[in-house]
Write an enzyme that holds these catalytic residues in place. Structure first.
Site, PDB file in Angstrom:
ATOM      1  N   GLU A   1      27.722  -4.517  -8.676  1.00  0.00           N
ATOM      2  CA  GLU A   1      26.969  -5.765  -8.486  1.00  0.00           C
ATOM      3  C   GLU A   1      25.685  -5.724  -9.313  1.00  0.00           C
ATOM      4  OE1 GLU A   1      29.098  -4.931  -5.731  1.00  0.00           O
ATOM      5  OE2 GLU A   1      29.946  -6.688  -6.708  1.00  0.00           O
TER       6      GLU A   1
ATOM      7  N   ASN B   1      35.403  -4.580  -9.054  1.00  0.00           N
ATOM      8  CA  ASN B   1      35.189  -5.803  -9.819  1.00  0.00           C
ATOM      9  C   ASN B   1      34.466  -5.564 -11.128  1.00  0.00           C
ATOM     10  OD1 ASN B   1      33.029  -5.482  -7.535  1.00  0.00           O
ATOM     11  ND2 ASN B   1      31.975  -6.486  -9.215  1.00  0.00           N
TER      12      ASN B   1
ATOM     13  N   ASP C   1      34.735 -11.084  -7.985  1.00  0.00           N
ATOM     14  CA  ASP C   1      34.487  -9.860  -7.220  1.00  0.00           C
ATOM     15  C   ASP C   1      35.716  -9.488  -6.394  1.00  0.00           C
ATOM     16  OD1 ASP C   1      33.240  -7.650  -6.067  1.00  0.00           O
ATOM     17  OD2 ASP C   1      32.183  -8.828  -4.554  1.00  0.00           O
TER      18      ASP C   1
ATOM     19  N   ASN D   1      38.655  -6.280   3.302  1.00  0.00           N
ATOM     20  CA  ASN D   1      37.708  -5.467   2.550  1.00  0.00           C
ATOM     21  C   ASN D   1      38.010  -3.985   2.771  1.00  0.00           C
ATOM     22  OD1 ASN D   1      35.222  -4.481   1.272  1.00  0.00           O
ATOM     23  ND2 ASN D   1      34.619  -6.627   1.289  1.00  0.00           N
TER      24      ASN D   1
HETATM   25 CA    CA Z   1      31.854  -5.800  -5.511  1.00  0.00          CA
END
Ligand code: CA
Length: 700
Positions: free
Chosen positions: A220, A297, A342, A429
């Protein structure tokens, strides 16, 4: 513009939540042990250390839980059946241990020789006597609290690995550490990352063939992903495999990366890092001698920033099959080519042998963030099937011929706002699934959260900050009604849902299934629940004191079956969900809870759901707040338990906001400064917004 209800682009914040070092509630460590009357406490007996033979044969060791997924296949299934669909109503808590820590607790306990090994937040390791709940030792890596700024998704840790008398843990600041199993004293410590970059470790290491395997996170903010192997004995690095190519003007580290570079076009991704971080799941097949690693990602998220000429951007969002001896790539399967949302493929992977079309196939199964449940041949990486396990709008299907998803029109947010499902929180997740060979079902903790993506205007790479390239401030689109969760029982052979148990909130705990026809799961609203594995009927529940996001384990001690689970609300959704989860997350104290059969009556079910709706004006300060503050201090300035809720700051703190945010007055508490990106004018805007939220929340 009015923000509707809970607002907050929960969505955009997705797989994330950053930099949150401040205002940890530091309760002292209190081993709140209530000894189990049924079993006498005693020193654990000496037994064999956990070696390669025991790890390979872990399935037969029903008394222990030797590796994070219980076996190398990572099925998280135990054949134990003393606690079963008939007896579970007599299950009760026998002891609980408080970690003395707040924030997210995501660890799966390891159980060996009467000792439970867990981690809490901040990578702190505990050894707890499984019979009494008493702490045997604790090791605190003393992570600099400012490292939290690098952590997208809370200062969490998913647990340890055990091998030949040592406990291995990956530390948030990038260290890999070997501790003595009996004493918790470090034997060696290696720094596995460039600590000047925003790398973190939150995943549990795995040990294969004398090598400790560890990845990292940070995509990120902007890093280049890799996975490394260290010699378990000496700590010496044996190999390192990057998941994305570096600067193409430099020699490539491998043929696989040279090939991958052909799929990155026109950009300078290596300056931000490219991403592809391997921050969680692994599995190992000893017969095929393949180590499976899931990758994350792109960095940044927006593909046209990363690779303006298009391309798949290998090996983002992929399952990689590696040689555990050399780290060499054997095959890969990319779940989301040219990832733009993502959509990591770091989610739990399970190995099993399934009879498909009359033929037994060695498969690997994964439900990555993108919403498709994949069944691949784990020998070759061939796609066997892929179907939607949650609502999916970004792609129509996965084409069986090409093995590629068919993207729907309008989901590439190049031209403007795009509403997409799933979102960066994922249809699923990191929360572990479970495969039960008796029912043939995979149990998936799923999320249903509406995603909204828009390009950030004039994106500029800011080293050390979030660099997704997306706008986190798309308000007015998300309400509390746009999030929910479900436990889904999935038939992986026929690729269809068999039963589901819906939840008002997403981000429920990981799973355990057993030979007693049971599935165990903790919930976001603070319960621990047992369902019948075959049909989903709820058989038992108990209030846990705080939300559970981690996965339970089970084991035998002195002939008695126990179930243990770590509790503690947090992680990406915990940090940013503010009012949505407020009131349901309990007291926020990290705990290790242990249950066994008793004779008493089961306690009455307790469900606590207290949702608050808070509409309000949108200020310039709101934009500043949600770009730089929300991922720690909470969406709409509603902080998670254990984090500073800025609506409640004192007048003194309000006056010195500039000193704190611009000049690091609270660095010692883990509050980083933002002088490189914010100005005094921004501080004034922030103050206005926070005042507004305090008033709106009735806190004046
Ligand atoms: Ca991520």
């Amino acid at each position: 513009m009015r923000r509707q209800a809970l607002g907050i682009a929960i969505v955009f914040l997705a797989g994330l939540a950053l930099a949150c070092g401040s205002s940890e509630q530091q309760a002292g460590t209190k081993p709140g042990a209530t000894p189990n009357g049924a079993t006498a406490a005693g020193a654990p007996s000496e037994s064999e250390v956990v070696d390669d033979a025991r790890l390979r044969g872990a399935d037969a060791e029903v008394g222990e839980w030797l590796t994070t997924g219980r076996t190398y296949s990572e099925q998280r299934y135990s054949p134990l059946d003393q606690i079963n669909e008939s007896t579970v109503k007599r299950m009760q808590e026998v002891w609980q241990f408080e970690t003395g820590l707040g924030r997210g607790h995501e660890a799966t306990p390891i159980v060996h020789d009467g000792v439970l090994f867990i981690t809490g937040s901040w990578s702190i390791v505990f050894a707890v006597d499984a019979r009494t709940g008493k702490q045997l030792w604790k090791w605190d890596p003393q992570v600099d609290k400012l490292v939290a700024k690098k952590a997208c998704c809370d200062v969490v840790n998913r647990g340890v690995a055990l091998y030949k008398g040592r406990v291995y843990v990956g530390v948030l600041d990038g260290r890999l550490v070997a501790l003595d199993e009996k004493t918790g004293v470090p034997v060696w410590q290696m720094v596995t990352v460039d600590q000047s970059l925003p790398y973190t470790i939150t995943g549990a290491p795995r040990v294969v063939d004398g090598k400790v395997i560890i990845g990292n996170g940070g995509a990120e903010l902007g890093v280049r992903g890799y996975v490394s192997a260290y010699d378990a004995e000496s700590g010496k690095q044996i190999w390192r495999t990057y998941t994305v190519p570096g600067d193409p003007s430099q020699p490539f580290e491998s043929k696989a990366l040279e090939k991958a570079a052909e799929t990155w076009k026109g950009g300078e991704w290596w300056k931000i890092g490219g991403g592809g971080t391997a921050w969680d799941s692994m599995a190992y097949d000893p017969e095929l001698n393949l180590l499976y690693v899931g990758t994350g990602n792109g960095s940044p998220w927006v593909r046209q920033l990363r690779s303006p000429g298009g391309g798949d951007n290998l090996y983002l969002s992929s399952i990689l099959a590696l040689s555990p001896q050399t780290g060499e790539l054997v095959w890969h399967y990319q779940t989301t080519p040219g990832d733009n949302w993502d959509f990591t493929a770091t989610q739990h992977m399970i190995l099993a042998d399934l009879k498909i079309n009359g033929r037994v196939r060695p498969v690997i199964m994964q439900a990555p963030k993108n919403g498709f449940f994949y069944v691949l041949d784990r020998k070759t990486g061939e796609l066997i099937s892929a179907e939607k396990y949650v609502e999916v709008t970004w792609a129509d299907r996965v084409d069986k011929g090409t093995g590629r998803p068919v993207e729907n029109p309008g989901v590439d947010y190049k031209e403007g706002l795009a509403l997409v499902k799933p979102t960066a929180f994922g249809g699923h997740n990191w929360h572990p699934m479970s495969f039960n060979p008796k029912t043939g079902l995979v149990y998936i903790p799923t999320h249903d959260i509406l995603g909204a993506y828009r390009n950030e205007q004039n994106f500029k790479y800011q080293p050390g900050h979030w660099n997704t390239g997306t706008d986190f401030n798309v308000f007015g689109l998300i309400t509390k009604d746009t999030v929910s969760g479900a436990l889904v029982a999935w038939d992986p052979v026929n690729q269809k849902e068999v039963w589901r148990h819906p939840y008002a909130l997403p981000w429920n705990g990981g799973l355990l299934s057993t030979g007693g026809n049971l599935v165990f799961q903790g919930t976001s609203d603070g319960r621990f629940v047992a369902y019948r594995a075959s049909d989903g009927e709820q058989m038992w529940e108990q209030h846990a004191g705080t939300s559970i996001i981690a996965a339970p384990v089970t084991y035998l001690l002195d002939g008695k079956q126990y179930v243990s689970v770590v509790a503690g609300w947090g992680g990406a959704f915990g940090l940013v969900s503010g009012d949505v989860s407020k009131g349901s997350a309990g007291d926020g104290k990290g705990r290790l809870l242990t249950y066994a059969l008793g004779t008493g009556e089961p306690p009455a079910p307790q469900v606590v759901l207290d949702r608050i709706t808070a509409p309000g004006e949108v200020y310039d300060g709101e934009r500043v707040y949600h770009k730089y503050c929300a991922t720690c201090h909470g969406g709409a300035a509603v902080a998670m338990e254990g984090m500073k809720d800025l609506r409640k700051m004192s007048p003194e703190m309000r006056n010195s906001l500039g000193d704190i945010v611009l000049r690091g007055a609270l660095r010692g508490n883990g509050m980083p400064d933002f002088a490189d990106v914010l100005t005094e004018a921004d501080i004034a805007k922030l103050r206005t917004y926070i005042d507004h939220r305090r008033e709106e929340s009735g806190l004046n």
